[in-house]
Design a protein around this motif. Structure first.
Motif, PDB file in Angstrom:
ATOM      1  N   SER A   1       3.927   1.517  -0.958  1.00 25.04           N
ATOM      2  CA  SER A   1       4.641   1.613  -2.226  1.00 25.04           C
ATOM      3  C   SER A   1       3.747   2.202  -3.313  1.00 25.04           C
ATOM      4  O   SER A   1       4.173   3.060  -4.084  1.00 25.04           O
ATOM      5  CB  SER A   1       5.126   0.210  -2.595  1.00 25.04           C
ATOM      6  N   LYS A   2       2.498   1.734  -3.364  1.00 27.98           N
ATOM      7  CA  LYS A   2       1.565   2.246  -4.389  1.00 27.98           C
ATOM      8  C   LYS A   2       1.331   3.737  -4.206  1.00 27.98           C
ATOM      9  O   LYS A   2       1.345   4.517  -5.164  1.00 27.98           O
ATOM     10  CB  LYS A   2       0.217   1.509  -4.286  1.00 27.98           C
ATOM     11  N   LEU A   3       1.103   4.147  -2.954  1.00 28.72           N
ATOM     12  CA  LEU A   3       0.832   5.571  -2.705  1.00 28.72           C
ATOM     13  C   LEU A   3       2.048   6.430  -3.026  1.00 28.72           C
ATOM     14  O   LEU A   3       1.913   7.604  -3.351  1.00 28.72           O
ATOM     15  CB  LEU A   3       0.445   5.785  -1.239  1.00 28.72           C
ATOM     16  N   LEU A   4       3.234   5.831  -2.931  1.00 28.61           N
ATOM     17  CA  LEU A   4       4.447   6.598  -3.208  1.00 28.61           C
ATOM     18  C   LEU A   4       4.880   6.438  -4.666  1.00 28.61           C
ATOM     19  O   LEU A   4       6.033   6.643  -5.024  1.00 28.61           O
ATOM     20  CB  LEU A   4       5.570   6.175  -2.255  1.00 28.61           C
ATOM     21  N   GLY A   5       3.940   6.045  -5.495  1.00 27.54           N
ATOM     22  CA  GLY A   5       4.164   6.058  -6.944  1.00 27.54           C
ATOM     23  C   GLY A   5       4.889   4.858  -7.494  1.00 27.54           C
ATOM     24  O   GLY A   5       5.379   4.889  -8.615  1.00 27.54           O
ATOM     25  N   SER A   6       4.980   3.775  -6.714  1.00 22.87           N
ATOM     26  CA  SER A   6       5.691   2.603  -7.214  1.00 22.87           C
ATOM     27  C   SER A   6       4.701   1.463  -7.373  1.00 22.87           C
ATOM     28  O   SER A   6       4.217   0.913  -6.399  1.00 22.87           O
ATOM     29  CB  SER A   6       6.793   2.229  -6.216  1.00 22.87           C
ATOM     30  N   ASN A   7       4.405   1.122  -8.612  1.00 19.43           N
ATOM     31  CA  ASN A   7       3.414   0.089  -8.883  1.00 19.43           C
ATOM     32  C   ASN A   7       3.973  -0.868  -9.928  1.00 19.43           C
ATOM     33  O   ASN A   7       4.989  -0.595 -10.539  1.00 19.43           O
ATOM     34  CB  ASN A   7       2.144   0.765  -9.413  1.00 19.43           C
TER      35      ASN A   7
ATOM     36  N   PHE B   1      -7.198   1.638  -2.766  1.00 21.04           N
ATOM     37  CA  PHE B   1      -6.850   0.220  -2.622  1.00 21.04           C
ATOM     38  C   PHE B   1      -8.069  -0.679  -2.861  1.00 21.04           C
ATOM     39  O   PHE B   1      -7.937  -1.862  -3.145  1.00 21.04           O
ATOM     40  CB  PHE B   1      -6.281  -0.076  -1.231  1.00 21.04           C
TER      41      PHE B   1
ATOM     42  N   HIS C   1      -1.391   5.294  -7.030  1.00 20.56           N
ATOM     43  CA  HIS C   1      -0.167   6.081  -7.218  1.00 20.56           C
ATOM     44  C   HIS C   1      -0.421   7.396  -7.966  1.00 20.56           C
ATOM     45  O   HIS C   1       0.470   8.238  -8.063  1.00 20.56           O
ATOM     46  CB  HIS C   1       0.901   5.249  -7.929  1.00 20.56           C
TER      47      HIS C   1
ATOM     48  N   ASP D   1       0.837  -1.206   0.000  1.00 21.19           N
ATOM     49  CA  ASP D   1       0.000   0.000   0.000  1.00 21.19           C
ATOM     50  C   ASP D   1       0.868   1.251   0.000  1.00 21.19           C
ATOM     51  O   ASP D   1       0.631   2.191  -0.763  1.00 21.19           O
ATOM     52  CB  ASP D   1      -0.920   0.005   1.238  1.00 21.19           C
TER      53      ASP D   1
END
Lengths: 536, 216
Positions: A436-442, B55, B80, A434
């Protein structure tokens, strides 16, 4: 194609490749039945069934007695050597059954080392044979029993550790003695785990080719090989392979189902196990019970192999041996890397969409581990012949190339890589994803920057596990290898089938040494579980 | 009147078809405003944050961030691309990265990465820890790093999911004061989820209660 559809599509493509050879084998059941099939059906099929059945029963008896008894003793009693036996009891797993079969032949044949030793010790006549002939089904039973019992030992030990001390105390208060606690409480409570371990043993026994071939025991695998290479009838060979595949499939399903029924004592009333101190005769007896299977399944073949290797005075260290070793190492590393990459990729896909159909597909991918190498090879050859009808137009011939061999290895060993990476993933919290996703890493970025570094150890373990299994694989290599291409397993088989045991020693030792890798990893886990147990 | 940073309209969500987890939720948070959602465990407050972050996908409703729809019928912006920050109780620091690397992760492509990281290290008074790894520092320090990391990409607003519950009282008090100062300085809008009424009063201007998926 966007990232997410790539994650969804790729596991499906992998599943298709993994199941294609098996589907081809099974489809033969609906094809034509030749005269060879009628011949097999009338004269030898019953022999295949009865000797496979007898073999399975015999092996089951040995692994049940040795596996459960040794696990019970090392879990519940403290005696001289207990710490060593806890992990050493899995050492026979490093010896493939065909290597144990070769060394036993060398030891127990009429003029084998064991008979010679006894004759010279007691000054007996040359015609006197002390040890009975081992090249028969009884020999095969002993070979499988003492190389495969660790499967039962491992599941039983783990289940016994989780049995509550208070449960056993309650049993004793209610009138059970030590052996009754074992038979009436210990064993019934671990029955599902025991069945799971036993099914693995049965699958391995039915899948083997090298040992039964050496002992001239007529089973399905030897029958498939002879039908193909003796009668040159691949259709009938596939039909025979289908029967074996269905049988193995049944055991596979039983093994999967048995996992869900494992009893757990992990509730609020659980109190950890305790060890009873053994002294004198009892301690010696426990030592003997634990030492015997290690001696038969590991020490004896190792000693014999080393003696053989010394007898040829390092002459084995030839150009051919080095070439075969390099072939084996190259193939095993390549397969290890492919399996690790696939397992990482597919587990990541499951991680992204845990509720999706990919998760169910992912568990299906592990089925290759249960499929005998010989069947996989039969299916792969047919698949390659079919693919060649397209690729020859662009001057590519897949049959007899390394592509088929490596693909078969990947299908067979993927489950090992998957289990290691899957358990690695279980230790990574979803909140890491989670963040990582919020910090632009997907997608790829998350996989390469976050997951891959965190799974370093799991990836390495998976590569090593796959490598050690590839090194041992015999039937698939024998059939799918390119012309004149040899690996250590193939050269061991060729030397042994030509009765050149001394020359077979070096490649066999190399196989055992690589086979020790997963054993070392497992024994580390066993030792750490003991520490946890003591710290509870 | 300042413009809303977060606007949620008639939002409904359920994990299972027969049981609604959030039912017809409406919230508006304005720039610089700090709001808390109070409620017992399992009432749907953390789910609300997961829906805002992207999410999970709601079954119904609209979510707007900075006046831009991030979820509506036939519209879904992935996490993101939402530019929101989230701090959770378990911190979720990347264990293989140093403290400075953790903080800089969200701005790794920015030419000002170093400046941003140093400013946050100073702001949270953790300059000494920048070369250490998460397992080498205390729980309170880890939580400071988690806050700093979430603020590095300058999110539109911060979501805090029980971020103080694993800390002792003394640590909590120090962190409350430091954070309030930082929020004010950076003019952050905050949505805090907690079960602690006292904490909600200290940290936020407005408290909303949630019970069985409904706001009161």
């Amino acid at each position: 194609m966007n990232n997410f559809s790539l994650w969804k599509f790729s596991p499906l493509a992998v599943l298709l490749i993994f199941t294609a050879p098996l589907a081809i084998v099974l489809s033969s059941l609906f094809g034509q039945y030749t005269e060879n099939w009628s011949h097999l059906y009338e004269f030898v099929l019953l022999d295949y069934v009865s000797s496979s059945f007898f073999l399975v029963i015999g092996v089951t008896v040995i692994v049940l007695i040795v596996g459960t008894l040794t696990a019970w003793i090392v879990t519940n009693y403290n005696f001289f050597g207990k710490g060593f036996f806890e992990w050493a009891l899995i050492l026979p797993l490093a010896i493939p059954p065909y290597i144990l079969a070769y060394t036993f032949t060398g030891l127990f044949d009429t003029y084998g080392d064991a008979n010679n030793l006894v004759r010279s010790l007691f000054n007996l006549d040359d015609r006197v044979t002390v040890f009975p002939n081992i090249r028969n089904i009884y020999g095969a039973i002993i070979v499988f029993g003492f190389t495969l019992y660790p499967y039962v030992y491992l599941v039983c030990r783990s289940a016994f550790i989780n049995q509550s001390k208070s449960m056993k105390e309650a049993g004793k208060l209610l009138g059970l003695n030590e052996s009754q606690v074992f038979f009436r409480l210990g064993i019934p409570l671990i029955r599902p785990a025991l069945i799971g371990g036993l099914m693995l043993v049965i699958m391995e026994t039915l899948s083997d080719f090298g040992a039964v071939d050496h002992f001239a025991v007529q089973t399905f695998t030897t029958g498939i090989f002879r039908t193909w290479y003796g009668l040159y009838d691949i259709q009938t060979a596939m039909q025979l392979a289908s029967l074996l595949l269905i049988t193995v499939g049944v055991f596979y399903m039983i093994e999967r189902n048995s996992r869900s029924g494992i009893y757990s004592s992990s509730n609020s009333t659980f109190s950890p196990n305790y060890e009873i101190q053994l002294k004198g005769t009892k301690s010696s007896l426990a030592f003997l019970i634990c030492f015997t299977p290690i001696f038969i399944g590991f020490l004896l073949p190792i000693i014999e192999l080393i003696l053989w290797a010394f007898e040829v005075n390092l002459a084995f260290f030839s150009k051919k041996f080095i070439e075969n070793s390099l072939n084996t190492i190259g193939l095993s590393i390549l397969t290890g890397l492919i399996c690790a990459f696939l397992a990482l990729f597919i587990n990541f896909s499951v991680r992204l969409e845990p509720k999706s159909v990919i998760k169910r597909m992912s568990s299906l991918l592990s089925i290759g581990y249960a499929v005998p190498g010989l069947i996989l090879a039969v299916g792969m050859v047919q698949l390659l012949i079919y693919l060649d009808s397209f690729t020859t137009k662009i001057d590519i011939v897949l049959t007899g190339s390394l592509v088929g061999l490596v693909t078969a290895y990947v299908i067979k060993t993927y489950a090992l890589a998957n289990s290691s990476i899957e358990s690695g993933y279980e230790r990574i919290s979803f909140s890491i994803d989670d963040s990582s996703k919020l910090l632009g890493s997907n997608g790829w970025s998350m996989l390469s920057r976050i997951h891959a570094p965190l799974l370093k150890t799991s990836i390495l373990t998976s590569v090593l596990l796959v490598m050690s299994d590839v090194v041992k694989e015999l039937p698939a290599t024998l059939i799918l290898r390119p012309f004149n291409f040899e690996t250590l397993a193939v050269s061991t088989y060729i030397y042994a089938s030509e009765e050149r045991m001394l020359q077979a020693a070096a490649p066999a030792i190399a196989i055992v040494l690589v086979g020790l890798i997963p054993i070392i990893l497992l024994s580390k886990m066993i030792r750490s579980s003991r520490m946890v147990q003591k710290n509870v | 009147m300042s413009k809303p940073v977060l606007e949620i309209q008639t939002l409904s969500f359920s994990y299972k078809p027969d049981k609604l987890c959030l039912d017809n939720v409406n919230i508006k948070i304005e720039e610089g405003e700090k709001v808390s959602i109070l409620g017992p465990s399992g009432c749907g407050k953390s789910t609300l944050l997961r829906l805002i972050a992207g999410f999970e996908k709601p079954q119904k409703g609209i979510i707007k961030l900075d006046d831009q729809e991030v979820f509506a019928e036939n519209k879904f912006l992935p996490p993101h691309k939402r530019n929101v920050g989230l701090v959770v109780q378990e911190k979720a620091l990347f264990p293989h990265l140093s403290i400075a690397e953790n903080i800089g992760f969200g701005v790794r492509k920015s030419p000002h990465k170093k400046v941003i990281v140093n400013e946050l290290l100073e702001l949270f008074r953790i300059e000494d820890l920048k070369s250490k790894y998460p397992h080498e520092i205390s729980g309170g320090e880890q939580q400071r790093v988690a806050f700093a990391r979430s603020m590095a990409p300058s999110p539109k607003f911060l979501m805090l999911d029980e971020p103080f519950s694993a800390l002792d009282e003394k640590l909590k008090e120090t962190l409350y004061n430091d954070l309030l100062e930082i929020f004010l300085k950076k003019n952050f809008s905050v949505l805090l989820v907690t079960h602690d009424e006292n904490e909600a009063k200290i940290m936020t201007d407005k408290q909303i209660k949630i019970l069985d998926g409904r706001l009161s």
